[in-house]
Enzyme design. Structure first.
Site, PDB file in Angstrom:
ATOM      1  N   GLY A   1       0.789  -1.223   0.000  1.00  0.00           N
ATOM      2  CA  GLY A   1       0.000   0.000   0.000  1.00  0.00           C
ATOM      3  C   GLY A   1       0.822   1.275   0.000  1.00  0.00           C
ATOM      4  O   GLY A   1       0.272   2.366  -0.036  1.00  0.00           O
ATOM      5  N   HIS A   2       2.148   1.171   0.032  1.00  0.00           N
ATOM      6  CA  HIS A   2       2.997   2.375   0.138  1.00  0.00           C
ATOM      7  C   HIS A   2       4.155   2.277  -0.832  1.00  0.00           C
ATOM      8  O   HIS A   2       5.268   1.939  -0.429  1.00  0.00           O
ATOM      9  CB  HIS A   2       3.541   2.503   1.553  1.00  0.00           C
ATOM     10  CG  HIS A   2       4.045   3.867   1.884  1.00  0.00           C
ATOM     11  ND1 HIS A   2       5.330   4.285   1.626  1.00  0.00           N
ATOM     12  CD2 HIS A   2       3.427   4.913   2.463  1.00  0.00           C
ATOM     13  CE1 HIS A   2       5.495   5.526   2.063  1.00  0.00           C
ATOM     14  NE2 HIS A   2       4.352   5.922   2.581  1.00  0.00           N
ATOM     15  N   PHE A   3       4.052   2.532  -1.980  1.00  0.00           N
ATOM     16  CA  PHE A   3       2.880   2.842  -2.783  1.00  0.00           C
ATOM     17  C   PHE A   3       2.785   1.754  -3.853  1.00  0.00           C
ATOM     18  O   PHE A   3       3.822   1.295  -4.324  1.00  0.00           O
ATOM     19  CB  PHE A   3       3.022   4.211  -3.428  1.00  0.00           C
ATOM     20  CG  PHE A   3       3.131   5.329  -2.412  1.00  0.00           C
ATOM     21  CD1 PHE A   3       1.996   5.837  -1.811  1.00  0.00           C
ATOM     22  CD2 PHE A   3       4.365   5.836  -2.056  1.00  0.00           C
ATOM     23  CE1 PHE A   3       2.091   6.886  -0.892  1.00  0.00           C
ATOM     24  CE2 PHE A   3       4.467   6.870  -1.131  1.00  0.00           C
ATOM     25  CZ  PHE A   3       3.336   7.396  -0.540  1.00  0.00           C
TER      26      PHE A   3
ATOM     27  N   VAL B   1       8.059   2.659  -1.724  1.00  0.00           N
ATOM     28  CA  VAL B   1       8.915   3.495  -0.884  1.00  0.00           C
ATOM     29  C   VAL B   1       8.687   3.077   0.565  1.00  0.00           C
ATOM     30  O   VAL B   1       7.538   3.007   1.015  1.00  0.00           O
ATOM     31  CB  VAL B   1       8.586   4.998  -1.061  1.00  0.00           C
ATOM     32  CG1 VAL B   1       9.423   5.856  -0.113  1.00  0.00           C
ATOM     33  CG2 VAL B   1       8.794   5.441  -2.496  1.00  0.00           C
TER      34      VAL B   1
END
Length: 143
Positions: free
Chosen positions: A48-50, A55
């Site tokens: 989810g990041h990203f 990252v």
């Protein structure tokens, strides 16, 4: 002094997916610690990041730095079996993104203790390039 993954687990209560240091490369109990985090593309936070550009979240780099400092303070015999709770962050600067494939070198130098509260200077680097700097505070507590 160096510590492998199993020795780190004897000091810290963290477990997967929240144990964020793989190896301690230098340890002076009560003074400093240096550790390594090998950042894999399989880390759960990258989902989810990203999704389009992986990252490592800055707060997790700070957590890895705090865990490095926790190893330094909890490796003292009088702190065996205790916990180090994050107290705060000051003067934090994010200077470089950390991405899959990076080897994150983590350093924490404990600067002072006041009773059960401590302070440290932290730095994370990748290939000699500074990723994060700051100051942390923590409190030693019972399990």
């Amino acid at each position: 002094m160096e510590l492998n993954f199993e020795q780190i687990r004897e000091i810290l209560p963290h477990r997967s997916p929240f144990l964020l240091i793989d190896r301690v490369t230098d340890l002076v109990p009560g003074e400093s610690a240096e550790a390594v985090k090998c950042v894999s593309g399989n880390e759960p936070f990258f989902q989810g990041h990203f999704p389009e550009k992986a990252v490592m979240p800055g707060v997790l780099i700070l957590e890895a730095l705090a865990q490095t400092g926790a190893v330094a303070i909890l490796s003292l015999p009088e702190n065996e079996g205790k916990l180090a709770f994050f107290g705060g962050v000051k003067n934090c600067r994010f200077r470089r993104q950390v991405v899959p494939g990076d080897v994150l070198n983590l350093r924490c130098y404990l600067t002072r203790m006041r009773g059960s509260v401590g302070f440290g200077e932290v730095e994370a680097t990748v290939d000699g390039e500074t990723a994060v700097t700051g100051e942390i505070s923590f409190a030693i507590g019972e399990v």
